[in-house]
Design an enzyme around this catalytic site. Structure first.
Site, short mmCIF file in Angstrom:
data_model
loop_
_atom_site.label_atom_id
_atom_site.label_comp_id
_atom_site.label_asym_id
_atom_site.label_seq_id
_atom_site.Cartn_x
_atom_site.Cartn_y
_atom_site.Cartn_z
N MET A 102 5.95 -25.72 -4.15
CA MET A 102 5.94 -24.76 -3.05
C MET A 102 6.47 -23.43 -3.58
SD MET A 102 6.82 -26.90 0.39
CE MET A 102 8.25 -27.86 -0.08
N GLU A 103 5.95 -22.32 -3.05
CA GLU A 103 6.24 -21.03 -3.65
C GLU A 103 7.69 -20.60 -3.52
OE1 GLU A 103 3.36 -19.50 -0.67
OE2 GLU A 103 4.41 -17.62 -0.96
#
Lengths: 274, 348
Positions: A51-52
């Site tokens: 996930m960023e």
């Protein structure tokens, strides 16, 4: 007899099938995280889910509430920061990412910022988030659109697809070779992009959908593959996994809200009684 | 097939597979936890014509230059022993013309790795060095060592260094799992940037641990598995340098090395004995204990001082509560299936 499935389950598994074993995968919230969880659990055990926010190599146990949800998993392998997540993408370490779409044109350029005029919007949408860099630099990008629209001209170009089509993306010199949208998944079917013209074409229909039904939502003369495939139904194992892992995703947003509200009211009434 | 993704191998295999003649090789460690055994293995395999990067090149650089593996060196700090009568492998090789060297400051060297790690082509560094001979004297990098550009926002002249993306990093850490997730703690130096800027990464570690240990402590991971090519378990892999939590600097062994390094013949004799005379680290430690007594090693073994555990837990790990009801919608799976059927939401 094969198990019956919901539309959302069909979409989730269609997205999941774009993940290959060993891929580094950037997941957004909702459909993508569920797709990533299914892929990792059932057929891509060596995929690295990311996930960023900087959560790398996680196995979700419940669907994440947002892209920084470390509560959705039980530990993970590597904690980094958002800056490094994006430079990792820029350097070409992300194999596939998933992005939601509000407006899309025939070359896969997308708008997630505004409908209407930028200064005086009809609808002000969330904006870019991480989408522009992911669509620019991930090796493949899976676009998902539910409730969005196909348009001749975007009201705002948030993230670059194949620009003006043909070799215009490659010629710009701004993007790695081979990058760009690899597919668009909607509630009606799957679109892919012609190798030469980079124009999207209908590649796959979900069961019960006709080409005419798809054409009705598209303002240009849509190209259609010579042999349009029918989206394969999820297997029993896949349905069981999705419905147990993410029941709220399985049933779709509308029913989730309806049942959620009923449940909240019921619990409140029980508290009053007690 | 036990596990298709395990990257565990011996130092011999890792170096032979991932280090090539002519490579840019970077030492991942800075001052401490030197990847001594991986360095020894590069020397044993007589890799040639390397361009060697080391932030602070003492033990590692001396061995590799002394073994004739290095043509070019990029560093900020090299070693010299013994005052006027002394010397070093770097100095001897510069004198005889077999080595060229490029000097950077600590910060500039690290900035080149940061640029490489993040995919930028250069990095801004403090401009003061423009007046120094670091800026003026250039070796094999020539014009490409530094460049001055004008800042588009302030219009001031700024000094830049080019990014570095070495071919291969060798690095020693405390622990890793078989997939390559590498955990390191202590002085962070430029360790992560050295590894992450490189194209290939060879990790050696004191211990290979279960993946669950990594998962419960992700903030200790400095290199994620998907970047790593090889994992080598080498207890005492950094000796005579130190690894916090495992052992201290072995001052006696280190001093003996430095004294030998004062002359070319001395270094050669030392390497014949400790590098070429030992096929691997196990043999090296056995030999060390045989010659110096096991107590020498026990004296530097670390006593435990554990980091306090951090709680990575959450309230639940399933959408279904103990009564089998979905937490948001309040229905059981059976009820949910019935609702989906009644609403006509099921297909197929």
């Amino acid at each position: 007899m094969a198990k019956k499935y919901t539309l959302d389950e069909l979409l989730i598994i269609s997205a999941a099938r774009e993940i290959n074993d060993g891929d580094c995968v950037i997941l957004g919230v909702g459909l993508p995280t569920t797709a990533g969880a299914v892929a990792k659990a059932l057929f891509a055990p060596n995929a690295t889910l990311m996930m960023e926010s900087g959560i790398i190599d996680f196995e979700p146990l419940v669907p994440p509430n947002h892209i920084a949800d470390a509560n959705a998993c039980r530990g993970f392998s590597y904690a980094t920061d958002l800056f490094s997540m994006f430079t990792m993408t820029y350097r070409g370490f992300v194999d596939v990412c998933f992005l939601g779409v509000a407006q899309i044109d025939k070359f896969g350029n997308i708008n997630t910022t505004v409908i209407g005029d930028y200064d005086h919007p009809d609808m002000r949408l969330p904006g870019s988030g991480g989408a522009p860099e992911f669509l620019s630099y991930a090796k493949r990008t899976v676009l998902t659109m539910r409730g969005g629209e196909f348009v001749e001209t975007l009201d705002y170009l948030t993230s670059p697809g194949f620009l003006d089509g043909g070799d215009s993306r490659e010629k710009s010199g701004l993007f790695p070779k081979g990058s760009g949208p690899s597919m668009l998944l909607t509630t009606q079917g799957v679109f892919r992009f012609d190798e030469t013209t980079k124009e999207m074409y209908l590649a796959q229909l979900h069961p019960g959908i006709t080409v005419e039904m798809v054409r009705n939502n598209i303002p240009w003369d849509l190209k259609v593959a010579d042999s349009v495939l029918i989206t394969p139904a999820p297997s029993d194992q896949e349905i069981d996994f999705i419905r147990r892992f993410a029941p709220t995703e399985s049933v779709g947003r509308k029913l989730m809200y309806e049942l959620g509200i009923i449940n909240t009211l019921k619990k409140a009434a029980e508290r009053v009684k007690a | 097939m036990i596990n298709p993704k395990s990257k565990i191998m011996t130092a011999k295999e890792a170096i032979s597979r991932f280090v090539n003649d002519g490579d840019q090789l970077i030492i991942g460690n800075y001052t401490v936890s030197t990847c001594a055994e991986l360095v020894f293995e590069v020397a044993r395999q007589q890799k040639k014509a390397l361009t060697l990067y080391s932030q602070s090149g003492i033990f590692d650089v001396e061995i590799l230059v002394g073994a004739g593996c290095v043509d070019k060196l990029i560093s900020t700090y090299v070693y010299r022993a013994g005052g006027k009568e002394g010397g070093s492998a770097v100095e001897r090789s510069l004198k005889d013309g077999s080595l060229s060297m490029e000097d950077y400051t600590n910060f500039q060297y690290n900035a080149r790795l940061m640029a490489g790690m993040h995919g930028f082509s250069f990095m801004q560094v403090p401009e003061g060095s423009m007046v120094t001979d670091l800026f003026k004297r250039r070796s094999f990098m020539g014009e490409g060592k530094y460049k001055i550009i004008r800042c588009p926002y302030t219009d001031k002249e700024i000094l830049t260094v080019p990014s570095a993306n070495p071919d291969v990093c060798i690095v020693h850490v405390q622990r890793a799992d078989k997939y390559g997730n590498a955990q390191y703690w202590g002085a962070m130096g430029s360790v992560a940037a050295a590894a992450l800027s490189s194209k290939r990464i060879i990790v050696s570690c004191e211990e290979i641990v279960d993946h669950e240990i990594i998962k419960s402590s992700p903030h200790l991971t400095i290199i994620p598995a998907f970047r790593v090519d090889a994992v080598v378990e080498i207890p005492w892999g950094a000796h005579p340098s130190e690894v916090v939590g495992y052992y201290n600097l072995d001052k006696v062994a280190y001093a003996l090395f430095l004294m030998s390094d004062m002359t070319g013949d001395g270094l050669k004799a030392w390497m014949d004995q400790w590098v070429f005379g030992c096929p691997n680290r196990h043999a090296y430690i056995e030999k060390y204990m045989a010659e110096n007594g096991a107590r020498t090693i026990d004296a530097i073994r670390a006593k435990a001082y554990y980091s306090a555990p951090a709680n990575y837990g959450s309230a639940f790990d399933s959408c279904w509560d103990n009564q089998g009801r979905e937490r948001t919608m309040g229905v059981t799976m059976e009820e949910l299936n019935t609702i989906l059927e009644e609403r006509g939401l099921l297909r197929g």
